[in-house]
Design an enzyme around this catalytic site. Structure first.
Site, short mmCIF file in Angstrom:
data_model
loop_
_atom_site.label_atom_id
_atom_site.label_comp_id
_atom_site.label_asym_id
_atom_site.label_seq_id
_atom_site.Cartn_x
_atom_site.Cartn_y
_atom_site.Cartn_z
N SER A 149 0.82 -1.21 0.00
CA SER A 149 0.00 0.00 0.00
C SER A 149 0.86 1.26 0.00
O SER A 149 1.95 1.28 0.59
CB SER A 149 -0.88 -0.03 1.25
OG SER A 149 -1.34 1.25 1.58
N TYR A 174 -2.11 -0.18 10.17
CA TYR A 174 -2.30 -0.80 8.85
C TYR A 174 -1.04 -0.66 8.01
O TYR A 174 -0.54 -1.63 7.42
CB TYR A 174 -3.50 -0.14 8.15
CG TYR A 174 -3.64 -0.50 6.70
CD1 TYR A 174 -4.05 -1.77 6.30
CD2 TYR A 174 -3.37 0.44 5.70
CE1 TYR A 174 -4.17 -2.10 4.96
CE2 TYR A 174 -3.50 0.12 4.36
CZ TYR A 174 -3.90 -1.15 3.99
OH TYR A 174 -4.01 -1.46 2.66
P1 NAD Z 1 -11.40 -5.84 0.41
O1 NAD Z 1 -11.63 -5.71 1.88
O2 NAD Z 1 -12.53 -5.52 -0.50
O3 NAD Z 1 -10.85 -7.27 0.07
C1 NAD Z 1 -10.07 -8.02 0.99
C2 NAD Z 1 -10.65 -9.43 1.05
O4 NAD Z 1 -9.85 -10.20 1.95
C3 NAD Z 1 -12.08 -9.46 1.59
O5 NAD Z 1 -12.93 -10.12 0.67
C4 NAD Z 1 -11.97 -10.24 2.91
O6 NAD Z 1 -13.11 -11.06 3.16
C5 NAD Z 1 -10.71 -11.05 2.67
N1 NAD Z 1 -10.05 -11.44 3.92
C6 NAD Z 1 -9.84 -10.65 5.02
N2 NAD Z 1 -9.24 -11.36 5.97
C7 NAD Z 1 -9.07 -12.62 5.48
C8 NAD Z 1 -8.51 -13.81 6.02
N3 NAD Z 1 -8.00 -13.85 7.26
N4 NAD Z 1 -8.50 -14.92 5.24
C9 NAD Z 1 -9.04 -14.90 3.99
N5 NAD Z 1 -9.58 -13.79 3.44
C10 NAD Z 1 -9.60 -12.68 4.18
O7 NAD Z 1 -10.14 -4.89 0.09
P2 NAD Z 1 -9.55 -4.34 -1.29
O8 NAD Z 1 -9.81 -2.89 -1.33
O9 NAD Z 1 -10.00 -5.21 -2.42
O10 NAD Z 1 -8.00 -4.54 -1.03
C11 NAD Z 1 -7.30 -5.69 -1.49
C12 NAD Z 1 -5.85 -5.60 -1.05
O11 NAD Z 1 -5.25 -4.42 -1.56
C13 NAD Z 1 -5.68 -5.52 0.47
O12 NAD Z 1 -4.50 -6.23 0.81
C14 NAD Z 1 -5.48 -4.05 0.72
O13 NAD Z 1 -4.75 -3.82 1.91
C15 NAD Z 1 -4.70 -3.65 -0.51
N6 NAD Z 1 -4.83 -2.24 -0.85
C16 NAD Z 1 -6.04 -1.73 -1.25
C17 NAD Z 1 -6.14 -0.40 -1.57
C18 NAD Z 1 -7.43 0.20 -2.01
O14 NAD Z 1 -7.47 1.42 -2.25
N7 NAD Z 1 -8.51 -0.55 -2.14
C19 NAD Z 1 -5.01 0.43 -1.48
C20 NAD Z 1 -3.81 -0.12 -1.06
C21 NAD Z 1 -3.71 -1.45 -0.77
#
Ligand code: NAD
Length: 348
Positions: A149, A174
């Site tokens: 991130s 985070y």
């Molecule tokens: P999201 O919350 O929509 O998706 C994450 C998924 O992980 C969820 O479906 C959740 O059910 C699953 N999850 C959580 N804990 C779990 C576990 N212990 N075992 C199995 N599954 C589990 O988030 P997103 O926005 O799609 O983000 C995806 C990734 O990208 C994450 O790692 C997030 O930190 C990273 N990220 C996202 C953004 C953004 O702007 N959306 C920015 C930087 C980094």
């Protein structure tokens, strides 16, 4: 989803029939039911990949949204869904064979909630990543992509942020867990020869965006005539990145990772342009043809002042070319948003 013929005998190694059907060269995609994961699953399946998707369907936001996210992916017979926790090492050990790549997106996401529950964030994001790297080591999976991130840059003063900048000053739990994940990946490359690629996503938006994230949350408030909470004076800046551009970057990273033997690399995936918070609200309201009412609140702990990606490395090594302008991306988001059932928007 994989259709399993009724006549298939049960495998003797404890795996389900469904798991035993998976062919070689499979991608394990964690967090498959989330915002980015569900889009990525569709993209990979369209390109002919075999995908095992792992997700816990946790209640960070309404799990019914996550079920809905997977509607299209499940139409593919090269998709297998496994419901479970990335920290469950027994479950990981039982996953179907021939996985050649892990794309690890599963996490507790979100800066502000991590301040409320840092232990949970460390548990899922650090222990979970360690468990998956251990899985990769044991199963000799050569390629591992990790969703990091932009938050790892903290309040880095040098802009745009470059991958070689020091990132040892995170300002939220985070962000610290994401930095820890990168370090674990580096160690796995060093000790086990796994090719690890850490992708630093910059505020991703578009259809299916998480309901806790600002654009989605503000659209919901605007639509219901409520005031938008604006933390600080509106001058914070974000490098908002459209989901299709992120997918393009992940695809590039997949090619890059699969084409190498060993090595650790970090890539920024952003648009390399910044939008002020006040401007974001203005564009969103204009596109919704509504007048925003603002409730000004103090700046929030954990929120960085700005994010801004230097994407030179991704351009050069991944062929990454983000193309979606902010207003265009907001229009695509709104086309999706307008068709969402009102009762599923709010995070729990
Ligand atoms: P999201 O919350 O929509 O998706 C994450 C998924 O992980 C969820 O479906 C959740 O059910 C699953 N999850 C959580 N804990 C779990 C576990 N212990 N075992 C199995 N599954 C589990 O988030 P997103 O926005 O799609 O983000 C995806 C990734 O990208 C994450 O790692 C997030 O930190 C990273 N990220 C996202 C953004 C953004 O702007 N959306 C920015 C930087 C980094």
């Amino acid at each position: 989803m994989n259709a399993v013929p009724r006549s298939l005998p049960a495998p003797r190694d404890g795996r389900t029939k469904e798991q035993s059907m998976v062919k070689s060269g499979t991608i394990l995609l964690t967090g498959v039911a989330g915002f980015i994961g569900s889009h990525l699953a569709e993209r990979l399946l369209e390109q002919g990949e075999e995908v095992v998707g792992l997700d816990l369907f946790d209640d960070f936001y309404d799990p019914r949204i996550k079920e809905g996210n997977l509607t299209r992916a499940r139409e593919h017979d090269r998709f297998t869904l496994v419901r479970g926790d990335i920290r469950d090492r027994g479950l990981l050990a039982g996953l179907p064979g021939s996985i050649d790549t892990v794309i690890h997106l599963a996490a507790r996401a979100g800066v502000r909630p991590s301040i409320e529950d840092p232990v949970l964030y460390a548990d899922v994001n650090i222990q979970g990543t360690a468990a998956l790297l251990e899985f990769a080591r044991r199963r000799e999976v050569p390629t591992f992509l990790f969703a990091s991130s932009s938050s790892v840059y903290g309040n880095n003063e040098r802009v745009p942020f470059h991958e070689d900048d020091r990132v040892d000053h995170p300002i939220s739990p985070y962000a610290a867990t994401k930095k820890a994940g990168e370090l674990l990946c580096h160690t796995a490359t060093h000790l086990d020869g796994i090719t690890c690629v850490a992708l630093r996503f910059f505020t991703v938006y578009g259809p299916r965006q998480r309901p806790d994230l600002a654009i989605h949350k503000f659209a919901r408030l605007l639509a219901s005539g409520e005031k938008i909470p604006m933390y600080g004076d509106g001058s914070t800046e974000r490098d908002y990145t459209y989901i299709d551009d992120i997918l393009q970057g992940v695809e590039g990273a997949l090619r890059y990772g699969r084409g190498r033997t060993g090595g650790f690399q970090i890539f920024n995936l952003g648009e390399s342009r910044t939008i002020r918070l006040s401007e974001m609200i203005q564009v969103l309201a204009e596109e919704m043809e509504l007048t925003p009412r603002i409730r000004r609140l103090p700046a929030q702990p954990g929120d960085v002042l700005r994010t801004y990606a230097d994407i030179t490395r991704a351009r050069e090594l991944l062929g990454y070319r983000p193309v979606v302008g902010f207003r265009e991306g907001i229009r695509s988001f709104l086309q999706w948003f307008e068709h969402q059932p009102g009762n599923l928007g709010a995070p729990r």
